[in-house]
Design a protein around this motif. Structure first.
Motif, PDB file in Angstrom:
ATOM      1  N   ASP A   1       0.809  -1.212   0.000  1.00  0.00           N
ATOM      2  CA  ASP A   1       0.000   0.000   0.000  1.00  0.00           C
ATOM      3  C   ASP A   1       0.846   1.266   0.000  1.00  0.00           C
ATOM      4  O   ASP A   1       0.501   2.256  -0.646  1.00  0.00           O
ATOM      5  CB  ASP A   1      -0.915   0.016   1.230  1.00  0.00           C
ATOM      6  N   ARG A   2       1.970   1.254   0.732  1.00  0.00           N
ATOM      7  CA  ARG A   2       2.750   2.477   0.893  1.00  0.00           C
ATOM      8  C   ARG A   2       3.376   2.946  -0.408  1.00  0.00           C
ATOM      9  O   ARG A   2       3.212   4.098  -0.815  1.00  0.00           O
ATOM     10  CB  ARG A   2       3.837   2.253   1.950  1.00  0.00           C
ATOM     11  N   LEU A   3       4.071   2.062  -1.095  1.00  0.00           N
ATOM     12  CA  LEU A   3       4.722   2.446  -2.350  1.00  0.00           C
ATOM     13  C   LEU A   3       3.684   2.791  -3.410  1.00  0.00           C
ATOM     14  O   LEU A   3       3.863   3.740  -4.184  1.00  0.00           O
ATOM     15  CB  LEU A   3       5.633   1.326  -2.832  1.00  0.00           C
ATOM     16  N   THR A   4       2.594   2.038  -3.437  1.00  0.00           N
ATOM     17  CA  THR A   4       1.519   2.339  -4.386  1.00  0.00           C
ATOM     18  C   THR A   4       0.969   3.741  -4.155  1.00  0.00           C
ATOM     19  O   THR A   4       0.722   4.498  -5.106  1.00  0.00           O
ATOM     20  CB  THR A   4       0.382   1.309  -4.247  1.00  0.00           C
ATOM     21  N   ALA A   5       0.801   4.121  -2.889  1.00  0.00           N
ATOM     22  CA  ALA A   5       0.292   5.448  -2.566  1.00  0.00           C
ATOM     23  C   ALA A   5       1.264   6.537  -3.000  1.00  0.00           C
ATOM     24  O   ALA A   5       0.847   7.587  -3.525  1.00  0.00           O
ATOM     25  CB  ALA A   5       0.035   5.557  -1.064  1.00  0.00           C
ATOM     26  N   ARG A   6       2.544   6.316  -2.806  1.00  0.00           N
ATOM     27  CA  ARG A   6       3.540   7.330  -3.160  1.00  0.00           C
ATOM     28  C   ARG A   6       3.629   7.519  -4.672  1.00  0.00           C
ATOM     29  O   ARG A   6       3.717   8.652  -5.157  1.00  0.00           O
ATOM     30  CB  ARG A   6       4.893   6.947  -2.565  1.00  0.00           C
ATOM     31  N   LEU A   7       3.591   6.430  -5.404  1.00  0.00           N
ATOM     32  CA  LEU A   7       3.601   6.546  -6.861  1.00  0.00           C
ATOM     33  C   LEU A   7       2.325   7.244  -7.347  1.00  0.00           C
ATOM     34  O   LEU A   7       2.365   8.080  -8.253  1.00  0.00           O
ATOM     35  CB  LEU A   7       3.715   5.160  -7.494  1.00  0.00           C
ATOM     36  N   GLY A   8       1.209   6.913  -6.726  1.00  0.00           N
ATOM     37  CA  GLY A   8      -0.048   7.541  -7.104  1.00  0.00           C
ATOM     38  C   GLY A   8      -0.068   9.036  -6.825  1.00  0.00           C
ATOM     39  O   GLY A   8      -0.611   9.816  -7.613  1.00  0.00           O
ATOM     40  N   ALA A   9       0.531   9.442  -5.705  1.00  0.00           N
ATOM     41  CA  ALA A   9       0.588  10.866  -5.380  1.00  0.00           C
ATOM     42  C   ALA A   9       1.372  11.630  -6.439  1.00  0.00           C
ATOM     43  O   ALA A   9       0.998  12.747  -6.823  1.00  0.00           O
ATOM     44  CB  ALA A   9       1.210  11.058  -4.005  1.00  0.00           C
ATOM     45  N   LEU A  10       2.463  11.040  -6.914  1.00  0.00           N
ATOM     46  CA  LEU A  10       3.253  11.686  -7.971  1.00  0.00           C
ATOM     47  C   LEU A  10       2.437  11.816  -9.256  1.00  0.00           C
ATOM     48  O   LEU A  10       2.459  12.860  -9.925  1.00  0.00           O
ATOM     49  CB  LEU A  10       4.529  10.889  -8.224  1.00  0.00           C
ATOM     50  N   ILE A  11       1.715  10.761  -9.610  1.00  0.00           N
ATOM     51  CA  ILE A  11       0.874  10.807 -10.816  1.00  0.00           C
ATOM     52  C   ILE A  11      -0.183  11.899 -10.689  1.00  0.00           C
ATOM     53  O   ILE A  11      -0.412  12.689 -11.614  1.00  0.00           O
ATOM     54  CB  ILE A  11       0.211   9.435 -11.054  1.00  0.00           C
ATOM     55  N   SER A  12      -0.835  11.988  -9.525  1.00  0.00           N
ATOM     56  CA  SER A  12      -1.877  12.982  -9.309  1.00  0.00           C
ATOM     57  C   SER A  12      -1.322  14.400  -9.394  1.00  0.00           C
ATOM     58  O   SER A  12      -1.875  15.262 -10.085  1.00  0.00           O
ATOM     59  CB  SER A  12      -2.524  12.758  -7.938  1.00  0.00           C
ATOM     60  N   GLY A  13      -0.207  14.642  -8.690  1.00  0.00           N
ATOM     61  CA  GLY A  13       0.365  15.985  -8.672  1.00  0.00           C
ATOM     62  C   GLY A  13       0.847  16.444 -10.035  1.00  0.00           C
ATOM     63  O   GLY A  13       0.579  17.577 -10.467  1.00  0.00           O
ATOM     64  N   VAL A  14       1.544  15.560 -10.748  1.00  0.00           N
ATOM     65  CA  VAL A  14       2.061  15.911 -12.070  1.00  0.00           C
ATOM     66  C   VAL A  14       0.922  16.118 -13.060  1.00  0.00           C
ATOM     67  O   VAL A  14       0.912  17.071 -13.857  1.00  0.00           O
ATOM     68  CB  VAL A  14       3.029  14.820 -12.571  1.00  0.00           C
ATOM     69  N   GLY A  15      -0.084  15.245 -13.034  1.00  0.00           N
ATOM     70  CA  GLY A  15      -1.193  15.329 -13.977  1.00  0.00           C
ATOM     71  C   GLY A  15      -1.995  16.607 -13.822  1.00  0.00           C
ATOM     72  O   GLY A  15      -2.316  17.275 -14.815  1.00  0.00           O
ATOM     73  N   MET A  16      -2.318  16.973 -12.587  1.00  0.00           N
ATOM     74  CA  MET A  16      -3.114  18.177 -12.390  1.00  0.00           C
ATOM     75  C   MET A  16      -2.293  19.430 -12.667  1.00  0.00           C
ATOM     76  O   MET A  16      -2.827  20.429 -13.171  1.00  0.00           O
ATOM     77  CB  MET A  16      -3.668  18.208 -10.973  1.00  0.00           C
TER      78      MET A  16
END
Length: 413
Positions: A295-310
């Motif tokens: 869960d932890r690494l998945t969350a961190r990768l997802g946060a990067l995707i969200s921040g960069v995309g928006m």
């Protein structure tokens, strides 16, 4: 060695819980594409509208704390179904709103019913996950997102053809309420703690199924150890930022598309649909990712995707880039609610239902705080500038992601 097939009652219960998740997403999200129409008909500023939406979660904050005692008395199955029927009924009040006070009040009642549904259906979903012996929580939330997309498309189409708000609300009561009642008979019987006494091993991608006699030691506050208290708070903060990210698409997506790009009603609703559609894919594929990465690494990768995309969408504004940005934000936070609920429900030293209730309660702070802040910033600056908060939310997820389990917490099946 592949895991053994789950028992038949667990498979049936998984379908029933998935149905409740689907209906929970569809019934409320059908309202969101009609927000621009409500804002116009009532004559609200962005600040007033954001405040009404932000006050709604107060109902959830107040009612959410009742979920644990209700589940102890009636069971998570009955509570989740009946609360969803109530939520679908209360949504009709939102459609009928003709003043700021009516809108804010009906959103509060809807949030109260939704908070209890949310906690109870996740609690019952955890029971079924323990029967399966592997992560399936993301798939439940995938069904919620699929319901949200379905509801969003229905609401957008209804707005495009000019279906009266009251008629859409009445259809929602009939369809969503009756379908929820149908799922009750297939849920798991017996007490909600049954699987905790049967399962001793950890499930992949989760914080593990902790034996009931495991406890954090040391000083305690309100019955919780200091460590457990800080973990609950950290998990709640993860969901505050994840919920605020979702709210950016839910509350402001259609309005942003309308005011910034002059989009037609159906096209305006696609900003929300893009977020939820990408989130749906992220959740249905999330169990495989979480089982592999944790869960932890998945969350961190997802946060990067969200921040960069928006950030991309706001630097290069157009209707197309906006939909891409909201889609990446939805994909990025897809696994966070399942991950935090799982970690909270598995937390040692807490009675059944308490961890998941507290984290679910804290999560609603994001839905309470973010709409008024975005609305005020939109009136003071522009809505485009106010939406720069979404990349800030991604940073917050990175900061608190350490509270989620990592691969080291998993055991092989």
């Amino acid at each position: 060695m592949p895991p053994s097939a789950p028992p038949r009652d667990a498979r049936r219960a998984r379908l029933a819980v998935s149905l409740i998740f689907f209906l929970n997403g569809a019934s409320f999200c059908a309202i969101l594409p009609r927000y621009p129409e409500m804002v116009h008909s009532i004559g609200l500023s962005k600040t007033a509208f954001g405040l009404a939406v932000g006050l709604g979660p107060i109902g959830g904050l107040l009612a959410g704390l009742a979920a644990a005692p209700l589940m102890r008395k009636f069971g998570s199955a009955s509570v989740s179904v009946l609360a969803q029927v109530l939520a679908s009924t209360v949504h009709l009040l939102i459609y009928l709103s003709n003043s700021w006070l009516w809108l804010a009040g009906s959103l509060m009642f809807a949030s109260a019913a939704d908070a209890i549904t949310d906690i109870a259906m996740n609690a019952h979903g955890m029971r079924v996950e323990r029967r399966y012996g592997r992560s399936i929580m993301n798939s439940y939330h995938g069904w919620w997102s699929l319901g949200a997309v379905t509801g969003g498309l229905f609401g957008a189409a209804a707005a495009q053809i000019g279906l009266p708000l009251w008629a859409q609300g009445a259809l929602g009561v009939l369809i969503f309420g009756s379908a929820a009642l149908m799922g009750r008979r297939f849920m798991l019987p017996c007490h909600d703690s049954t699987e905790r006494t049967e399962v001793a091993g950890a499930t992949p991608g989760s914080a593990g199924d902790i034996p009931v006699d495991t406890r954090f030691t040391g000083r305690r506050v309100a019955g919780m150890s200091i460590r457990a208290l800080f973990l609950v708070l950290a998990l709640g903060m993860v969901l505050v930022f994840a919920g605020s990210t979702e709210d950016a698409g839910n509350t402001w997506g259609a309005l942003y598309m309308t005011t910034a790009f002059g989009a037609a009603p159906f096209v305006a609703g696609l900003a929300f649909v893009a977020l939820q559609g990408a989130q749906t894919i992220g959740r249905f594929t999330g169990d495989a990712v979480v089982n592999r990465l944790g869960d932890r690494l998945t969350a961190r990768l997802g946060a990067l995707i969200s921040g960069v995309g928006m950030s991309f969408a706001l630097l290069f504004p157009s209707s197309v880039t906006t939909m891409i940005g909201f889609a990446m934000a939805g994909w990025g936070v897809a696994t966070l609610f399942p991950a935090a609920f799982r970690a909270a429900d598995d937390m040692p030293g807490l009675p059944h239902g308490v961890g998941i209730t507290l984290v679910g309660w804290l999560a609603r702070i994001g839905f309470f705080v973010s709409p008024p802040i975005v609305g005020a910033l939109a009136d003071a600056l522009t809505l485009q500038r106010a939406l720069w908060l979404v990349p800030v939310y991604a940073v917050g997820i990175l900061v608190f992601s350490g509270s989620l389990s990592g691969r080291g917490a998993q055991t092989a099946q």
